[in-house]
Design a protein around this motif. Structure first.
Motif, PDB file in Angstrom:
ATOM      1  N   MET A   1       0.970  -0.978   0.100  1.00 21.01           N
ATOM      2  CA  MET A   1      -0.030   0.084   0.137  1.00 21.01           C
ATOM      3  C   MET A   1       0.867   1.148   0.053  1.00 21.01           C
ATOM      4  SD  MET A   1      -2.838   0.991   0.039  1.00 21.01           S
ATOM      5  CE  MET A   1      -4.361   0.543  -0.147  1.00 21.01           C
ATOM      6  N   HIS A   2       0.561   2.240  -0.786  1.00 18.83           N
ATOM      7  CA  HIS A   2       1.232   3.456  -0.877  1.00 18.83           C
ATOM      8  C   HIS A   2       1.460   4.026   0.604  1.00 18.83           C
ATOM      9  CE1 HIS A   2       3.300   6.879  -2.381  1.00 18.83           C
ATOM     10  NE2 HIS A   2       2.443   7.524  -1.946  1.00 18.83           N
ATOM     11  N   ALA A   3       0.206   4.533   0.855  1.00 22.79           N
ATOM     12  CA  ALA A   3       0.219   5.122   2.380  1.00 22.79           C
ATOM     13  C   ALA A   3      -0.952   4.605   3.140  1.00 22.79           C
ATOM     14  CB  ALA A   3      -0.047   6.587   1.870  1.00 22.79           C
ATOM     15  N   ARG A   6      -4.716   5.871   2.708  1.00 27.11           N
ATOM     16  CA  ARG A   6      -5.121   5.296   1.417  1.00 27.11           C
ATOM     17  C   ARG A   6      -6.221   3.971   1.882  1.00 27.11           C
ATOM     18  NH1 ARG A   6      -6.736   9.073  -0.694  1.00 27.11           N
ATOM     19  NH2 ARG A   6      -7.158   8.015  -2.629  1.00 27.11           N
ATOM     20  N   LYS A  29       2.578  -3.496   3.767  1.00 27.15           N
ATOM     21  CA  LYS A  29       3.935  -2.638   3.611  1.00 27.15           C
ATOM     22  C   LYS A  29       3.466  -1.195   3.448  1.00 27.15           C
ATOM     23  CE  LYS A  29       8.520  -1.698   2.067  1.00 27.15           C
ATOM     24  NZ  LYS A  29       9.598  -1.965   1.163  1.00 27.15           N
ATOM     25  N   PHE A  30       3.806  -0.286   4.029  1.00 23.43           N
ATOM     26  CA  PHE A  30       3.269   1.332   3.581  1.00 23.43           C
ATOM     27  C   PHE A  30       4.558   1.761   3.086  1.00 23.43           C
ATOM     28  CE2 PHE A  30       0.178   0.070   6.982  1.00 23.43           C
ATOM     29  CZ  PHE A  30      -0.634   0.157   6.420  1.00 23.43           C
ATOM     30  N   HIS A  31       4.406   2.187   1.869  1.00 17.11           N
ATOM     31  CA  HIS A  31       5.765   2.583   1.223  1.00 17.11           C
ATOM     32  C   HIS A  31       6.007   4.205   1.709  1.00 17.11           C
ATOM     33  CE1 HIS A  31       6.111  -0.644  -1.474  1.00 17.11           C
ATOM     34  NE2 HIS A  31       4.810  -0.634  -1.645  1.00 17.11           N
ATOM     35  N   LYS A  32       4.962   4.834   1.720  1.00 17.05           N
ATOM     36  CA  LYS A  32       5.198   6.495   2.051  1.00 17.05           C
ATOM     37  C   LYS A  32       5.824   6.402   3.667  1.00 17.05           C
ATOM     38  CE  LYS A  32       2.821  10.668   2.649  1.00 17.05           C
ATOM     39  NZ  LYS A  32       1.369  11.255   2.556  1.00 17.05           N
ATOM     40  N   GLU A  33       5.262   5.713   4.541  1.00 22.25           N
ATOM     41  CA  GLU A  33       5.822   5.614   5.999  1.00 22.25           C
ATOM     42  C   GLU A  33       7.039   4.763   6.093  1.00 22.25           C
ATOM     43  OE1 GLU A  33       2.753   5.232   5.178  1.00 22.25           O
ATOM     44  OE2 GLU A  33       1.611   7.101   5.740  1.00 22.25           O
TER      45      GLU A  33
END
Length: 128
Positions: A1-3, A6, A29-33
């Motif tokens: 997940m990107h963020a 979302r 997995k949260f890419h942004k964080e």
């Protein structure tokens, strides 16, 4: 997940979703964080999930608040009038008369290119 923001709009939903997914063996997995949850997470990663989720929920509530204020100001200025009606008054009158004659709501919806719910809303309204 990107963020995180979302995936869920509230902290409770976010925590519940992450727990459900990791219980099924899904790695979240949260890419942004830069966070990753596997189900065997440390207390520190759970704390980060809660803190960042709370911040995301807070940001969302601020956005909603500003949006409401903007809509209220636009209404006062006469710029915000809402959605335009789907049908003209003549069409509404025709729907009401045809429905009173016993025609099905589904057929009326098809004929006028609207949903059955729209037909019901127009039939419920007092204006013709």
């Amino acid at each position: 997940m990107h963020a995180m923001d979302r995936l869920a709009r509230s902290l409770d939903d976010l925590r519940k979703l992450v727990l459900e997914l990791t219980a099924r063996g899904v790695v979240v997995k949260f890419h942004k964080e830069g966070l990753r949850f596997t189900g065997e997470d440390s207390p520190m990663s759970n704390l980060m999930l809660s803190m960042l989720g709370a911040v995301a929920e807070f940001e969302r509530s601020l956005i909603r608040e500003r949006q409401s204020e903007g809509i209220a100001l636009a209404k006062v200025a006469g710029a915000y009038k809402g959605r335009k009606p789907s049908l003209a008054q003549e069409q509404v009158a025709e729907i009401k008369s045809r429905a009173a004659a016993g025609e099905s709501k589904a057929a009326l919806a098809r004929d006028f290119g609207v949903s059955r719910e729209t037909v019901y809303q127009y039939l419920k309204s007092a204006t013709v």
